[in-house]
Write an enzyme that holds these catalytic residues in place. Sequence first.
Site, mmCIF file in Angstrom:
data_model
loop_
_atom_site.group_PDB
_atom_site.id
_atom_site.type_symbol
_atom_site.label_atom_id
_atom_site.label_comp_id
_atom_site.label_asym_id
_atom_site.label_seq_id
_atom_site.Cartn_x
_atom_site.Cartn_y
_atom_site.Cartn_z
ATOM 1 N N GLY A 1 3.138 6.100 9.038
ATOM 2 C CA GLY A 1 4.583 6.239 8.775
ATOM 3 C C GLY A 1 5.361 4.975 9.097
ATOM 4 O O GLY A 1 6.487 4.798 8.653
ATOM 5 N N HIS B 1 0.820 -1.223 0.000
ATOM 6 C CA HIS B 1 0.000 0.000 0.000
ATOM 7 C C HIS B 1 0.852 1.272 0.000
ATOM 8 O O HIS B 1 0.349 2.351 -0.281
ATOM 9 C CB HIS B 1 -1.030 -0.015 1.141
ATOM 10 C CG HIS B 1 -0.497 0.328 2.493
ATOM 11 N ND1 HIS B 1 -0.203 -0.615 3.447
ATOM 12 C CD2 HIS B 1 -0.217 1.521 3.049
ATOM 13 C CE1 HIS B 1 0.232 0.003 4.536
ATOM 14 N NE2 HIS B 1 0.237 1.289 4.315
HETATM 15 C C1 4AZ Z 1 -0.246 3.797 8.683
HETATM 16 O O1 4AZ Z 1 -1.037 4.622 8.224
HETATM 17 C C2 4AZ Z 1 -0.699 2.908 9.814
HETATM 18 N N1 4AZ Z 1 -2.235 1.014 14.141
HETATM 19 C C3 4AZ Z 1 0.110 1.897 10.214
HETATM 20 C C4 4AZ Z 1 -0.296 1.074 11.235
HETATM 21 C C5 4AZ Z 1 -1.508 1.272 11.856
HETATM 22 C C6 4AZ Z 1 -2.332 2.306 11.460
HETATM 23 C C7 4AZ Z 1 -1.921 3.145 10.417
HETATM 24 C C8 4AZ Z 1 -1.926 0.360 12.941
HETATM 25 O O2 4AZ Z 1 0.899 3.708 8.227
#
Ligand code: 4AZ
Length: 752
Positions: free
Chosen positions: A697, A555
């Site tokens: 991130g 993603h």
């Molecule tokens: C992100 O947007 C993201 N709590 C990564 C992990 C989680 C949520 C968002 C899990 O990169």
Amino acid sequence: MVSAEDKLAKRILARKKHDKLKKKDKLLWNFQNKIILFTLILFILGVVTWTLLWLFIVQAENKDALYFVGLFRVANIEFLPEYRQKESKEFLSMAQTVQHVMNLVYTTSSFSKFYKQSTVSEVSNNNNGGLLIHFWIVFVVPQAKGQVLCEDCVAAVLKDSIQTSIINRTSVGSLQGLAVDMDSIVLSAGLRSDYWSTTGTGTNCMYDLYADHLHKHFPLDMRATSEGTICYFKLIASVGHLIHLSIVSLQIEADNCITDSLTIYDSLMPIKDKILYRACEPPDSLVSLVSTNNLMLVIFKAAQVKEHKEFHGYFEVITQEKCGKAIMTKEKTGYEGRITSPYYPSYYPPKCLCAWNFQTPQKSLGIALKFHNYTISEKNIKGCERGWWKINERMYCGYYVDHQTVFHITSSAVSVELQCSSKVSEKPLLVEYGSYNISQLVPEWNCNSSLAIQDNLLACNGVRDCENGKDEQNCTHSIPCTNHMFKCRNNICIRKQYARCDGTVDCVDGSDESSCSGSNTEEGEWPWQVSLHFGGAAYCGASVISKEWLVSAAHCFQGSKLADPRAWRAHLGMQMQGRAKFVSAVRRVIVHEYYNSQNYDYDIALLQLSTPWPDTMSHLIQPICLPPSSHKARSGDKCWITGWGQKQEADDEGSAVLQKAEVEIIDQTLCHSTYGIITARMFCAGLSSGKRDGCKGDSGGPLSCQSNGDGKWFLTGIVSWGYGCGRPNFPGVYTRVSNFAPWIHKYVPSVL
Ligand code: 4AZ
């Protein structure tokens, strides 16, 4: 005295001696000559060999052709119908003139040694007058230097060559005698296949469709053939008009536009910045779009046909619509009319400016605006991505949501301006308006009336407007807090400095103290951790698995910009963000072919570095082991997540120091019952209390587990997604790496 005979004998003897010496000298001379000659030959041979070798090395150095596609408007030349024929002498002469100018621009620039050629692919008329020139520029660059040619740099060379006059105050300047409109210049990296198709004989599916009858439907139908299809439809309306395209049906495989796509451009060439709309899967409902000029390009791409792949639509020529008007509302309160985005119910184009001026008949009446599936909130310094609204001199950004929102303006004279400024076309907007009784919306009255609160701008806006908090209760949706605010889980925004993991609970539910449990790492503690920078900023994490391969999340590379390896840099051997011990460009991004952008299934990608990390760095950079297919992540196992992502959900920037947090692998049934949409390629990890979680991130980064037996570290998971960050009972979701051992092995045979 000496006799004459003696004298003769002596002379003969002397002569013989001299001859002998001469002979010896000659011999010596011959020998020296030979040595000199031999050395000379050796030297020449050496030089020739070196030259050949050098030439061979230079030739053998991998070179890439880089293609850029763009357009500009030439204001001082009238359009001739002959320009439509590419073989006509008028087109050829115009193309030659422009190509000559472009050659001059780039051969005298800092890119001259890479510049190969420019090709004019279209000369068209347009609604702004003069000619619109579409062109390609080709550079040939050694692979290692590919990154010196960024889109902005190539465009800057062209723009800098245009001489504008401050006195004239127009955007038109002189480019070697051509009057070029600075504001019209657009340029982006293009695809080799598009280059060959639009300049040569790369495709036999290219249509130039001219239309001048207003509102007549011109059909566009395309069906993919067995070997795969790329079709180009160039739509051109008569000057002064726009193109309205309707997509009636689209059958393509949903694969994130990797093989199949339908892309609509606001130009005649595939220029990224001119994309109006892109479908990577069949749309849920009928989509129609409007161009900003009299041109449009539709590209239908479909790989080998297993199933039925086709596109049906039509286009029509329409006139430019004026949006906005003066509206006098009625005395009776309640919604009485509606305003819409331009060309409603079509998507609205990226450029527009609409102004509505409302006037109520009495000072006691204000204006209520009911936005359908849309909301507005006060603009912050970042600006608005998808257009902005100006309501009585206050600026707001708009967001698409899945419910209605109501906005009240306590004034009898209200001016509302919509400025479209997003890059692509946006979904149609519908806003109902009417007058309301200002005196009936005083907060105290409102805070005790559950009925009125549904329809009130105080409700669910993230601010606790009512003493009793009623305005923020029972909200089914949430509005983002402004920059300096932190959002508690109960929807209330509180000032950030009071809400930072300082041990003091400021949110009534304590949610400001959740997710605060990562800790700083030491240098070299996680030597496989990578920070992936996109366009110069940290964007995702990744893990080193070999000298030149990284594993990350699919993603992170979703969308054409993110999928372009040239925009990425991998920072290795780093603890403090920005202080990497080794940085490499990315040669290749391989997104898993089954990656599903809807549910993040198969969220894995491989990255090949342009430069393998050197052995001298091995004290700070080390690969992590890949778990074999047989490996089972057991619930209760303790593992570590690491990354430079946000320390809290409400933060707006990542951590400077690499963070680590120990998490526990969670039972798959529990994970499933939490989220419902958990596939076999996913698992959950975290703590039931929340806390200890990845956040924005951290995606793509490792979930590392140490084997009890030999102490080896394995890449058990990849940070993928989750509901918020660190929320109790909402663990993080990770890609199950053991499922991908054969897939990784296919691309990286040296590993495993
Ligand atoms: C992100 O947007 C993201 N709590 C990564 C992990 C989680 C949520 C968002 C899990 O990169």
